[in-house]
Design a protein around this motif. Structure first.
Motif, PDB file in Angstrom:
ATOM      1  N   PRO A   1       0.856  -1.196   0.000  1.00  0.00           N
ATOM      2  CA  PRO A   1       0.000   0.000   0.000  1.00  0.00           C
ATOM      3  C   PRO A   1       0.886   1.237   0.000  1.00  0.00           C
ATOM      4  N   VAL A   2       0.352   2.341  -0.515  1.00  0.00           N
ATOM      5  CA  VAL A   2       1.145   3.567  -0.672  1.00  0.00           C
ATOM      6  C   VAL A   2       0.618   4.658   0.250  1.00  0.00           C
ATOM      7  N   PHE A   3       1.551   5.306   0.947  1.00  0.00           N
ATOM      8  CA  PHE A   3       1.294   6.386   1.897  1.00  0.00           C
ATOM      9  C   PHE A   3       1.793   7.684   1.262  1.00  0.00           C
ATOM     10  N   ILE A   4       0.955   8.737   1.237  1.00  0.00           N
ATOM     11  CA  ILE A   4       1.327   9.993   0.581  1.00  0.00           C
ATOM     12  C   ILE A   4       1.270  11.146   1.584  1.00  0.00           C
ATOM     13  N   VAL A   5       2.297  11.985   1.553  1.00  0.00           N
ATOM     14  CA  VAL A   5       2.296  13.243   2.300  1.00  0.00           C
ATOM     15  C   VAL A   5       2.378  14.383   1.292  1.00  0.00           C
ATOM     16  N   VAL A   6       1.354  15.232   1.253  1.00  0.00           N
ATOM     17  CA  VAL A   6       1.309  16.354   0.315  1.00  0.00           C
ATOM     18  C   VAL A   6       1.706  17.616   1.067  1.00  0.00           C
ATOM     19  N   CYS A   7       2.875  18.189   0.736  1.00  0.00           N
ATOM     20  CA  CYS A   7       3.438  19.330   1.467  1.00  0.00           C
ATOM     21  C   CYS A   7       3.169  20.640   0.743  1.00  0.00           C
ATOM     22  N   ARG A   8       3.333  21.729   1.503  1.00  0.00           N
ATOM     23  CA  ARG A   8       3.072  23.046   0.936  1.00  0.00           C
ATOM     24  C   ARG A   8       4.169  23.500  -0.010  1.00  0.00           C
ATOM     25  N   ASP A   9       5.419  23.241   0.332  1.00  0.00           N
ATOM     26  CA  ASP A   9       6.516  23.724  -0.504  1.00  0.00           C
ATOM     27  C   ASP A   9       7.709  22.784  -0.385  1.00  0.00           C
ATOM     28  N   THR A  10       8.745  23.079  -1.160  1.00  0.00           N
ATOM     29  CA  THR A  10       9.927  22.228  -1.232  1.00  0.00           C
ATOM     30  C   THR A  10      10.659  22.177   0.095  1.00  0.00           C
ATOM     31  N   ARG A  11      10.733  23.290   0.819  1.00  0.00           N
ATOM     32  CA  ARG A  11      11.459  23.325   2.092  1.00  0.00           C
ATOM     33  C   ARG A  11      10.825  22.378   3.105  1.00  0.00           C
ATOM     34  N   LEU A  12       9.501  22.400   3.167  1.00  0.00           N
ATOM     35  CA  LEU A  12       8.815  21.500   4.092  1.00  0.00           C
ATOM     36  C   LEU A  12       8.947  20.048   3.645  1.00  0.00           C
ATOM     37  N   ALA A  13       8.846  19.809   2.347  1.00  0.00           N
ATOM     38  CA  ALA A  13       8.967  18.439   1.836  1.00  0.00           C
ATOM     39  C   ALA A  13      10.331  17.848   2.170  1.00  0.00           C
ATOM     40  N   LYS A  14      11.365  18.687   2.156  1.00  0.00           N
ATOM     41  CA  LYS A  14      12.718  18.205   2.426  1.00  0.00           C
ATOM     42  C   LYS A  14      12.848  17.697   3.862  1.00  0.00           C
ATOM     43  N   VAL A  15      12.353  18.482   4.839  1.00  0.00           N
ATOM     44  CA  VAL A  15      12.511  18.050   6.233  1.00  0.00           C
ATOM     45  C   VAL A  15      11.592  16.871   6.552  1.00  0.00           C
ATOM     46  N   VAL A  16      10.409  16.825   5.913  1.00  0.00           N
ATOM     47  CA  VAL A  16       9.509  15.685   6.122  1.00  0.00           C
ATOM     48  C   VAL A  16      10.135  14.417   5.570  1.00  0.00           C
ATOM     49  N   TYR A  17      10.727  14.522   4.384  1.00  0.00           N
ATOM     50  CA  TYR A  17      11.374  13.367   3.764  1.00  0.00           C
ATOM     51  C   TYR A  17      12.534  12.854   4.616  1.00  0.00           C
ATOM     52  N   GLU A  18      13.342  13.766   5.100  1.00  0.00           N
ATOM     53  CA  GLU A  18      14.494  13.360   5.921  1.00  0.00           C
ATOM     54  C   GLU A  18      14.036  12.654   7.193  1.00  0.00           C
ATOM     55  N   TRP A  19      12.965  13.143   7.808  1.00  0.00           N
ATOM     56  CA  TRP A  19      12.474  12.496   9.023  1.00  0.00           C
ATOM     57  C   TRP A  19      11.878  11.120   8.723  1.00  0.00           C
ATOM     58  N   ILE A  20      11.066  11.032   7.669  1.00  0.00           N
ATOM     59  CA  ILE A  20      10.390   9.774   7.348  1.00  0.00           C
ATOM     60  C   ILE A  20      11.388   8.684   6.983  1.00  0.00           C
ATOM     61  N   THR A  21      12.479   9.057   6.316  1.00  0.00           N
ATOM     62  CA  THR A  21      13.455   8.051   5.887  1.00  0.00           C
ATOM     63  C   THR A  21      14.531   7.786   6.941  1.00  0.00           C
ATOM     64  N   GLY A  22      14.413   8.389   8.126  1.00  0.00           N
ATOM     65  CA  GLY A  22      15.369   8.128   9.190  1.00  0.00           C
ATOM     66  C   GLY A  22      16.615   8.958   9.122  1.00  0.00           C
ATOM     67  N   GLU A  23      16.636   9.995   8.277  1.00  0.00           N
ATOM     68  CA  GLU A  23      17.811  10.857   8.155  1.00  0.00           C
ATOM     69  C   GLU A  23      17.732  12.070   9.062  1.00  0.00           C
ATOM     70  N   GLY A  24      16.626  12.258   9.761  1.00  0.00           N
ATOM     71  CA  GLY A  24      16.467  13.408  10.633  1.00  0.00           C
ATOM     72  C   GLY A  24      16.980  13.145  12.031  1.00  0.00           C
ATOM     73  N   GLU A  25      16.708  14.103  12.922  1.00  0.00           N
ATOM     74  CA  GLU A  25      17.208  14.006  14.291  1.00  0.00           C
ATOM     75  C   GLU A  25      16.323  13.134  15.174  1.00  0.00           C
ATOM     76  N   THR A  26      15.080  12.920  14.771  1.00  0.00           N
ATOM     77  CA  THR A  26      14.161  12.095  15.563  1.00  0.00           C
ATOM     78  C   THR A  26      13.828  10.819  14.808  1.00  0.00           C
ATOM     79  N   PRO A  27      13.443   9.755  15.496  1.00  0.00           N
ATOM     80  CA  PRO A  27      13.152   8.483  14.837  1.00  0.00           C
ATOM     81  C   PRO A  27      12.014   8.623  13.834  1.00  0.00           C
TER      82      PRO A  27
END
Length: 711
Positions: free
Chosen positions: A455-481
């Motif tokens: 199944p596919v999960f989608i996050v629709v963000c407002r702009d590129t800056r927000l999409a970048k930090v959301v992507y980093e967090w979701i893929t485990g590249e951010g500061e929080t799990p």
């Protein structure tokens, strides 16, 4: 809050017949099943009033589409009267499309949209008396808009209209109501490539035969017509000073003329033909800009990084059609869109429908007929608030959680890190539900009950800056799990992809500025697919993989197997704005909206393409998409069941060869029928008039030779 309209049985209509009942949803009242077809209407909310903000926010004013309702009744009466005024060709096609023994029956909404356009062109005068479709502006070409929800089958409607026009023109070349030259304009190359099936020269591989829209004996006549498919970018005049994409300083030729643009778009096959039939797919992009205001800033101060691109698209699209009108003439322009409404910052009244809409089958109708997934939205949370926080995640975060400094002021930029801090909980909560579905799908795939895709999960963000930090967090590249470990991209495996506005534009034009953009195009095109369409990857993808594998070897990364569709295993997509039109993945199950919503129209546009069903052979089987942060109102929501609906049973058919070759059954392809007359036929020769043949008066032989000046 009265907008939460849970019903146990949203699907109450037969998709193949005219709707006879609907869910009546009004503020302050529970949903009520009414035994009649829903009136065509829309809800208008003045600009500046947010959606899903407080209890005081109403859903807008209900406005009937009076013109559509009138035409709907006229078309029904015309249908029941046997289509008086229709040509013989049209009558044959309508009878063919209405046959009950068809293997692939047309949905009622498809037939009604086609019939409505035909009615406006061919119906006897007394049926059309007093019917005048408004023009976009004085002197503009004629436009008819068919409002059809995503997933209701617009391609078949375009094919039916193209066949109707071409076959009538071939039958009577002097009838200017019809055209044998059809131009299909769409928003991007993804749709353009898919709509190539509208070309009659494809024969049995065309949509006309695959979907049984044209009888076999009429295909030869259909191939006498021409269907050109292009994306709107081709309508822009080319810079003739460019040589191989580089400006030439020596030759100064300026831009193409209108005649040159039209000749290039229509191509050699159409030649100098005029009186063109135009079919606009996703036609809500084709509108006239009425004024020059600030395109990049919404009324609430948010910066929309795709606004300039939207305005350019609308301008190029409509000006291109104006060029065709001036150079060749447009016989008729038919617009197809799920949302044919004016948008913000166009100089038109935002939220109002195109005045030339002639038929309507909207999202609610599609839900009630089982043609799309049924949204499940938050209806209650532990806070006890009238509106659950996750009903509109963006409003909840920006207006209730962020400080003034984090909001950035009227013209400032909302800090993406601050948004993510509060967005993590709703995303993680919905991701937990996704994980339950993921495990169940994996188990059912192992048992052979469904294809082995996630199944596919989608996050629709407002702009590129927000999409970048959301992507980093979701893929485990951010500061929080991350919300779930299944979204990580381990060891070169790509389970989560990010699609920025730049990539969206590259995908639309087909001119990728990098290998990564080219690769993402193939990833998005194959999400949810276990095999390549057509059985093998394209030459373009093979060349791309060869380049990427060369770089992978240099950097010690895993090589790409070109035989595996690159989007097969994708589980999560982080996207800016909305997913591009033409993206037809059927495995979307969870959606999070992390952007502002100015209207219900925008809600539908953002996630409409995530509501496509996974199968259409049994429309009574309910399919559900769980949605956070996209504040749909006044639609029937699926009540959360105790147990999930089981997937349709998958039957696997295997050929047993050679031991059963002798039991093979072959079926002939019947192109026509010959009737044998068995009764005796007598000729009264004494009543047959005499016919004298005199070679001196009627030459039976003629000698020809090449033209020469010899005497």
């Amino acid at each position: 809050m009265s907008q939460f309209n849970e019903v146990l049985q949203p699907i109450i209509c037969d998709a193949y017949t005219e709707p006879t009942q609907h869910w009546l949803i009004e503020k302050g009242r529970p949903p009520e099943k009414v035994q009649e077809r829903r009136e065509a209407c829309y809800y208008y909310r003045p600009p500046g009033r947010s959606t899903g903000r407080t209890e005081a926010d109403d859903v807008g004013t209900r406005v009937p589409l009076t013109f559509v309702n009138e035409i709907r009744q006229r078309v029904k009466a015309w249908r029941e009267a046997g289509y008086p005024g229709a040509t013989g060709v049209t009558a044959e096609l309508l009878a063919y499309w209405h046959r009950l023994d068809r293997e692939r029956r047309l949905f009622f909404c498809q037939r009604e949209a086609i019939e409505t356009v035909i009615f406006l062109v061919e119906a006897r005068d007394d049926f059309r008396q007093g019917v005048t479709v408004p023009r976009e502006e004085a002197g503009a070409f004629v436009r008819y808009a068919c409002k059809m929800a995503t997933g209701s089958g617009k391609t078949a409607v375009m094919a039916g209209l193209a066949a109707w026009s071409i076959l009538n023109k071939v039958a009577d070349r002097g009838d200017r109501r019809f055209s044998d030259a059809v131009l299909v304009v769409c928003p991007n190359v993804t749709i353009r490539d898919r709509l190539e099936e509208l070309k009659p020269e494809r024969g049995e591989a065309s949509v006309y035969r695959i979907r049984d829209l044209v009888p076999a004996h009429l295909m030869a006549d259909l191939r006498k017509g021409h269907v050109v498919v292009t994306n709107w970018h081709a309508l822009a005049p080319q810079d003739l000073n460019q040589v191989g994409g580089v400006g030439a300083r020596v030759v100064k030729r300026g831009q193409e003329s209108d005649t040159a643009v039209v000749a290039r778009v229509l191509g050699r096959e159409v030649g100098g033909k005029g009186n063109i039939l135009v079919l606009n797919d996703e036609a809500h992009h084709a509108y006239r800009i009425r004024q020059t205001d600030d395109p990049a800033t919404a009324e609430n101060g948010d910066v929309d990084e795709l606004a300039d691109a939207d305005r350019r698209e609308a301008t190029v699209w409509i000006e291109g059609l104006d060029r065709i009108q001036r150079a060749r003439g447009i016989n008729l322009c038919v617009d197809l869109s799920a949302t044919p409404f004016y948008l913000h910052r166009t100089g038109n009244d935002p939220g109002r429908p195109f005045p030339w809409i002639v038929s309507d089958f909207g999202l609610i109708d599609a839900i009630e007929s089982g043609l799309v997934k049924i949204p499940q939205l938050p209806v209650q949370d532990v806070t006890g608030a009238e509106i659950p926080a996750y009903f509109n995640v963006w409003k909840w975060i920006v207006e209730q959680k962020l400080t003034a400094g984090e909001r950035g002021g009227r013209r400032g930029q909302v800090k993406p890190e601050a948004v993510l801090r509060w967005a993590q909980q709703p995303i993680a909560q919905l991701a937990g539900l996704w994980r339950d579905d993921f495990k169940r799908w994996s188990r059912e795939a192992a048992e052979g009950k469904r294809p082995p895709v996630p199944p596919v999960f989608i996050v629709v963000c407002r702009d590129t800056r927000l999409a970048k930090v959301v992507y980093e967090w979701i893929t485990g590249e951010g500061e929080t799990p991350p919300p779930v470990d299944e979204f990580k991209n381990p060891d070169g495996r790509e389970y989560t992809v990010r699609v920025d506005s730049r990539v969206v534009e590259d995908l639309a034009t087909g001119v990728a500025k990098s290998d990564e953009s080219r690769r993402l195009r193939f990833v998005l095109a194959t999400i949810g697919k276990t095999a390549w369409p057509g059985g093998s990857p394209s030459a373009e993808y093979l060349d791309l993989v060869e380049d990427l594998n060369r770089k992978a070897v240099e950097h010690g990364r895993p090589r790409i197997d070109p035989t595996i569709p690159p989007g097969r295993d994708v589980r999560c997509i982080v996207s800016v704005a909305m997913l591009t039109e033409g993206w037809d993945a059927t495995t979307v199950t969870h959606i999070v909206g992390l952007r502002p919503f100015e209207s219900q129209l925008l809600c539908e546009q953002v996630i409409g393409r995530g509501l496509r069903r996974s199968q259409y052979h049994d429309l009574t089987v309910e399919e559900v998409a769980k949605v956070y942060g996209v504040p749909f109102e006044l639609i029937p929501l699926k009540a959360t069941p105790g147990t999930p609906t089981p997937p349709p049973r998958v039957h696997h058919v295997h050929a047993l060869s050679p031991e059963r070759d002798h039991q093979e059954i072959t079926f002939p392809r019947v192109d026509g029928y010959t009737y044998r007359i068995t009764a005796q036929v007598l000729v009264a020769w004494d009543r047959v008039p005499e016919l004298r043949l005199d070679p001196s008066e009627i030459p039976d032989e003629t000698l020809v030779k090449a033209l020469t000046t010899d005497r």
